[in-house]
Design a protein around this motif. Structure first.
Motif, PDB file in Angstrom:
ATOM      1  N   TYR A  15      15.052  39.961 -24.021  1.00  0.00           N
ATOM      2  CA  TYR A  15      13.877  40.184 -24.862  1.00  0.00           C
ATOM      3  C   TYR A  15      13.913  39.381 -26.155  1.00  0.00           C
ATOM      4  CZ  TYR A  15      12.855  43.964 -21.631  1.00  0.00           C
ATOM      5  OH  TYR A  15      12.585  44.684 -20.503  1.00  0.00           O
ATOM      6  N   PHE A  71      10.411  38.335 -27.100  1.00  0.00           N
ATOM      7  CA  PHE A  71       9.549  39.367 -27.664  1.00  0.00           C
ATOM      8  C   PHE A  71       9.965  39.713 -29.086  1.00  0.00           C
ATOM      9  CE2 PHE A  71       8.377  43.705 -28.685  1.00  0.00           C
ATOM     10  CZ  PHE A  71       7.018  43.670 -28.432  1.00  0.00           C
ATOM     11  N   VAL A  72      11.271  39.796 -29.329  1.00  0.00           N
ATOM     12  CA  VAL A  72      11.752  40.092 -30.679  1.00  0.00           C
ATOM     13  C   VAL A  72      11.275  39.012 -31.648  1.00  0.00           C
ATOM     14  CG1 VAL A  72      13.824  40.284 -32.110  1.00  0.00           C
ATOM     15  CG2 VAL A  72      13.743  41.422 -29.874  1.00  0.00           C
ATOM     16  N   LEU A  78       4.165  41.424 -19.619  1.00  0.00           N
ATOM     17  CA  LEU A  78       4.873  42.597 -20.138  1.00  0.00           C
ATOM     18  C   LEU A  78       3.898  43.730 -20.436  1.00  0.00           C
ATOM     19  CD1 LEU A  78       7.419  43.991 -21.222  1.00  0.00           C
ATOM     20  CD2 LEU A  78       7.024  42.860 -23.416  1.00  0.00           C
ATOM     21  N   PHE A 137       8.352  49.489 -28.867  1.00  0.00           N
ATOM     22  CA  PHE A 137       9.013  48.574 -27.935  1.00  0.00           C
ATOM     23  C   PHE A 137       9.904  47.587 -28.684  1.00  0.00           C
ATOM     24  CE2 PHE A 137       9.491  45.111 -24.927  1.00  0.00           C
ATOM     25  CZ  PHE A 137       9.767  45.805 -23.761  1.00  0.00           C
ATOM     26  N   TYR A 138       9.469  47.142 -29.861  1.00  0.00           N
ATOM     27  CA  TYR A 138      10.262  46.190 -30.652  1.00  0.00           C
ATOM     28  C   TYR A 138      11.618  46.781 -31.018  1.00  0.00           C
ATOM     29  CZ  TYR A 138      11.966  43.819 -34.827  1.00  0.00           C
ATOM     30  OH  TYR A 138      12.764  43.195 -35.756  1.00  0.00           O
ATOM     31  N   HIS A 197      13.364  49.102 -29.552  1.00  0.00           N
ATOM     32  CA  HIS A 197      14.237  49.195 -28.374  1.00  0.00           C
ATOM     33  C   HIS A 197      14.641  47.815 -27.882  1.00  0.00           C
ATOM     34  CE1 HIS A 197      14.132  53.554 -27.540  1.00  0.00           C
ATOM     35  NE2 HIS A 197      12.949  53.503 -28.142  1.00  0.00           N
ATOM     36  N   ALA A 198      13.723  46.858 -27.912  1.00  0.00           N
ATOM     37  CA  ALA A 198      14.036  45.503 -27.458  1.00  0.00           C
ATOM     38  C   ALA A 198      15.078  44.859 -28.347  1.00  0.00           C
ATOM     39  CB  ALA A 198      12.758  44.661 -27.432  1.00  0.00           C
ATOM     40  N   ARG A 199      14.972  45.106 -29.651  1.00  0.00           N
ATOM     41  CA  ARG A 199      15.944  44.521 -30.584  1.00  0.00           C
ATOM     42  C   ARG A 199      17.344  45.061 -30.310  1.00  0.00           C
ATOM     43  NH1 ARG A 199      17.532  46.101 -35.598  1.00  0.00           N
ATOM     44  NH2 ARG A 199      15.978  47.771 -35.618  1.00  0.00           N
ATOM     45  N   GLN A 204      18.571  43.573 -26.987  1.00  0.00           N
ATOM     46  CA  GLN A 204      18.964  42.185 -27.135  1.00  0.00           C
ATOM     47  C   GLN A 204      20.322  42.071 -27.815  1.00  0.00           C
ATOM     48  OE1 GLN A 204      17.213  39.704 -25.759  1.00  0.00           O
ATOM     49  NE2 GLN A 204      18.977  38.413 -26.242  1.00  0.00           N
TER      50      GLN A 204
END
Length: 294
Positions: free
Chosen positions: A6, A9-10, A39, A64-65, A67-69, A72
């Motif tokens: 991700y 996205f991040v 996505l 979502f950011y 959790h994605a961070r 990652q």
């Protein structure tokens, strides 16, 4: 990019601009747009509010950011761990230490590290705590194993273990049979002390100041082995760590009852200088062994 990665996205969430994010990621802008659309279809919600090419994270996007961070970060850690395993560290570590750590502490730390990193070599420097700190600050060595914790603000510290402090007496001394002593009991005793600049001398000065006594120093030494010999010869008493000292012939080591009668042992390095990967790995390895004591 791999499924579950991700980073894109991040980056997009932090820049909130498709063109800028695509440039930073070195991918085509239409590709990034399609990745975001795919996505959002998978999640069933929009993650951004659109304002032309500008984007703004909405409530779903912020969730979502976060959790994605974190995801990652975990993926990056996994890649580093795999790389470390597949490509063992090679290099040299310049390590300073106190003389009293040369017989057991430092050999044990190096041996524990060498099992996982056999291609790393060591250059060793023995000295007083103050001089080891100076060498670390100047960059002459990478790190040191010292006690007590230095007062210089640019010396980073990682504690390893704590040693109880005691007092060494000649075996025929009147106090040698006691269960413990306090610093106030020693106000009139002759001390064999380490020279100024040594960690044990700083601890003696601090303990005497806390007990409001002035030590009567009759001899100064540059290492604990000589100090024990001078005590055994009846020339005075001396502050020293209990571990490893109570078996010296002709000497009885009694624990100090004072609440602050201990010394913290740890690793120091210059916080303003980047450490090599082997040096960072050695600090982590030493910290992992700390619960086992000296």
């Amino acid at each position: 990019m791999p499924d579950g990665d991700y980073e894109w996205f991040v980056t997009l969430a932090e820049l909130e601009h498709v063109t800028a994010a695509a440039g930073q990621l070195h991918i085509a802008q239409p590709t990034l747009t399609r990745m975001l659309a795919r996505l959002e279809r998978q999640l069933g919600v929009a993650l951004f509010d659109r304002r032309g090419k500008r984007l703004a994270l909405n409530t779903y996007g912020r969730i979502f950011y976060e959790h994605a961070r974190r995801a990652q970060s975990e993926l990056d850690s996994a890649r580093r761990a795999i790389d470390d395993l597949a490509n063992p560290a090679v290099g040299e570590i310049r390590l300073g230490f106190l003389g009293s750590f040369g017989s057991t502490v430092v050999p044990r730390l190096i041996a524990g590290f060498a099992e996982a990193s056999p291609r790393v070599t060591f250059t060793l420097e023995e000295g007083a705590a103050e001089s080891i700190g100076d060498l670390v600050q100047s960059g002459s060595i990478d790190m040191g194993v010292v006690s007590p914790r230095p007062q210089a603000p640019n010396l980073a510290w990682r504690g390893l273990f704590r040693q109880r402090l005691g007092v060494a007496f000649p075996c025929d001394h009147a106090l040698a049979g006691a269960a413990a002593v306090s610093m106030t009991d020693l106000a009139d005793e002759p001390f064999v002390a380490m020279r100024p600049g040594f960690g044990m001398r700083r601890l003696l000065d601090e303990l005497c100041a806390a007990a409001q006594i002035q030590p009567r120093i009759v001899l100064e030494s540059a290492n604990l082995t000589s100090t024990v010999g001078l005590v055994a010869a009846g020339l005075g008493i001396s502050l020293m760590p209990i571990d490893g000292s109570d078996h010296a012939p002709g000497v009885s080591v009694l624990p100090l009852a004072d609440a602050d009668a201990y010394r913290d042992v740890g690793m120091i390095w210059n916080s303003g200088r980047p450490l090599s990967r082997p040096a960072r790995d050695f600090i982590a390895s030493a910290a992992a062994l700390h619960h086992q004591g000296p």
